[in-house]
Design a protein around this motif. Structure first.
Motif, short mmCIF file in Angstrom:
data_model
loop_
_atom_site.label_atom_id
_atom_site.label_comp_id
_atom_site.label_asym_id
_atom_site.label_seq_id
_atom_site.Cartn_x
_atom_site.Cartn_y
_atom_site.Cartn_z
N ASP A 71 20.26 -25.56 -8.09
CA ASP A 71 19.93 -26.99 -8.28
C ASP A 71 18.43 -27.23 -8.34
O ASP A 71 17.98 -28.37 -8.35
N HIS A 72 17.66 -26.16 -8.39
CA HIS A 72 16.20 -26.29 -8.30
C HIS A 72 15.56 -27.05 -9.46
O HIS A 72 14.48 -27.59 -9.34
N GLY A 73 16.24 -27.03 -10.61
CA GLY A 73 15.68 -27.67 -11.80
C GLY A 73 15.37 -29.14 -11.60
O GLY A 73 14.43 -29.67 -12.20
N VAL A 98 26.63 -27.45 7.26
CA VAL A 98 25.19 -27.71 7.26
C VAL A 98 24.46 -26.48 6.73
O VAL A 98 24.81 -25.35 7.03
N LYS A 99 23.46 -26.77 5.90
CA LYS A 99 22.66 -25.70 5.30
C LYS A 99 21.24 -25.83 5.83
O LYS A 99 20.62 -26.90 5.70
N VAL A 100 20.75 -24.75 6.47
CA VAL A 100 19.39 -24.77 7.05
C VAL A 100 18.71 -23.43 6.83
O VAL A 100 19.37 -22.43 6.55
N GLY A 121 17.91 -19.61 1.44
CA GLY A 121 17.19 -18.35 1.27
C GLY A 121 15.68 -18.44 1.31
O GLY A 121 15.01 -17.57 1.84
N GLY A 122 15.12 -19.49 0.71
CA GLY A 122 13.67 -19.57 0.57
C GLY A 122 13.20 -18.76 -0.61
O GLY A 122 14.01 -18.23 -1.38
N PRO A 123 11.86 -18.61 -0.76
CA PRO A 123 11.32 -17.86 -1.88
C PRO A 123 11.82 -16.42 -1.88
O PRO A 123 12.19 -15.88 -0.84
N PHE A 161 21.99 -19.11 -1.04
CA PHE A 161 20.74 -18.57 -1.56
C PHE A 161 20.52 -19.01 -3.01
O PHE A 161 21.46 -19.02 -3.80
N GLY A 162 19.28 -19.30 -3.32
CA GLY A 162 18.92 -19.68 -4.68
C GLY A 162 18.03 -18.66 -5.34
O GLY A 162 18.49 -17.74 -6.03
N ARG A 163 16.71 -18.75 -5.06
CA ARG A 163 15.74 -17.92 -5.78
C ARG A 163 15.98 -16.43 -5.60
O ARG A 163 15.76 -15.64 -6.52
N ASN A 164 16.44 -16.01 -4.41
CA ASN A 164 16.70 -14.57 -4.22
C ASN A 164 17.79 -14.07 -5.16
O ASN A 164 17.84 -12.89 -5.48
C1 5RP Z 1 16.59 -26.46 -4.22
C2 5RP Z 1 17.27 -26.40 -2.91
C3 5RP Z 1 18.05 -25.19 -2.69
O1 5RP Z 1 19.39 -25.55 -2.74
C4 5RP Z 1 17.76 -24.44 -1.40
O2 5RP Z 1 16.43 -24.48 -1.03
C5 5RP Z 1 18.22 -23.00 -1.48
O3 5RP Z 1 17.52 -22.32 -2.43
P1 5RP Z 1 16.47 -21.17 -2.08
O4 5RP Z 1 17.29 -20.02 -1.57
O5 5RP Z 1 15.78 -20.86 -3.36
O6 5RP Z 1 15.54 -21.70 -1.01
O7 5RP Z 1 17.25 -27.28 -2.10
O8 5RP Z 1 15.49 -27.21 -4.24
#
Ligand code: 5RP
Length: 245
Positions: A24-26, A173-175, A198-200, A222-225
């Motif tokens: 969803d980062h776009g 919950v996502k943290v 995940g973070g960067p 996880f997103g970017r990873n």
């Molecule tokens: C995008 C978000 C992501 O859903 C969330 O941060 C997880 O992605 P990443 O693993 O890249 O941090 O909020 O803005």
């Protein structure tokens, strides 16, 4: 409330765990590396057998033919604040639970900010959406983010965020992961399932996932990873192995 139960069963597998891929980062960061060609990324993630994806409404609408089956869809319904916004925590509702259902979503994702000027508004939205989710039988995933990057992995802020999400009616919950020494405490903050963001892109993301699962996390989001991995499908397969096996 059968709607929530049935949809939750699509998100979590029989072992009670889930591998969610955030794509969803776009909406905030634009066409960053790994999601410029979102169709290919979605196909790769599906091939790797992720359990669910987080997407914005327009992307769901345009790629419905790839979604569904064993891949649950979680629709982000808050946002409206890009990386260039002077106040990134002023998220607003950009869609609705009803519209997410019409798109075929199995759950909705709402941002909750802790500790900044956008806190009141985002938590009010979270509470209101929780009410709608109960009415329509849709699981609510609250992404709880401290407003200051200094507090992103601070267990005090994360525990508070988890508890607030639960108190306002979130189902999941996502943290961010806070680390080995404190995450067990975070897990005790509320009984709802916790998935870690995940973070960067980092080199130790699979170890972090493993550690968090061992300490009680119910999955990863996880997103970017994932989408910035050299081989997206292979990385998802590895995550599935860590989380489910
Ligand atoms: C995008 C978000 C992501 O859903 C969330 O941060 C997880 O992605 P990443 O693993 O890249 O941090 O909020 O803005």
């Amino acid at each position: 409330m059968s709607g929530k139960v049935i949809r939750t069963n699509r998100i979590f597998k029989a072992d009670g765990k889930t591998v969610i891929v955030a794509l969803d980062h776009g909406q905030f960061q634009g066409p960053i590396e790994g999601i410029t060609d979102i169709q290919t990324t979605l196909k790769n993630v599906k091939e790797g057998q992720a359990d669910a994806v987080i997407l914005n409404p327009g992307v769901i609408q345009d790629n419905a033919y790839i979604l569904g089956g064993n891949l649950a869809v979680l629709c982000r319904i808050t946002g409206a604040s890009t990386n260039y916004s002077p106040s990134f925590d002023y998220h607003r509702l950009i869609s609705s639970v009803k519209y997410a259902i019409s798109l075929g979503a199995d759950g909705v994702v709402v941002m909750g900010f802790i500790g900044g000027p956008g806190e009141n508004q985002s938590l009010e939205i979270l509470g209101r959406v929780a009410e709608e989710c109960s009415i329509f039988g849709v699981p609510l995933i609250a992404e709880m983010l401290p407003q200051s990057p200094d507090h992103f992995t601070d267990p005090k802020f994360i525990s508070l965020g988890v508890r607030v999400a639960y108190e306002l009616g979130a189902d999941i919950v996502k943290v961010y992961y806070t680390g080995k020494d404190s995450f067990s405490q975070v897990i005790k903050s509320a009984k709802i399932p916790i998935v870690i963001a995940g973070g960067p892109k980092g080199t130790d993301s699979l170890e972090i996932a493993k550690e968090a699962i061992e300490l009680g996390a119910k999955g990863v989001a996880f997103g970017r990873n994932v989408f910035q991995a050299e081989d997206q499908t292979d990385y998802v397969r590895k995550l599935v192995e860590v989380v489910h096996n």
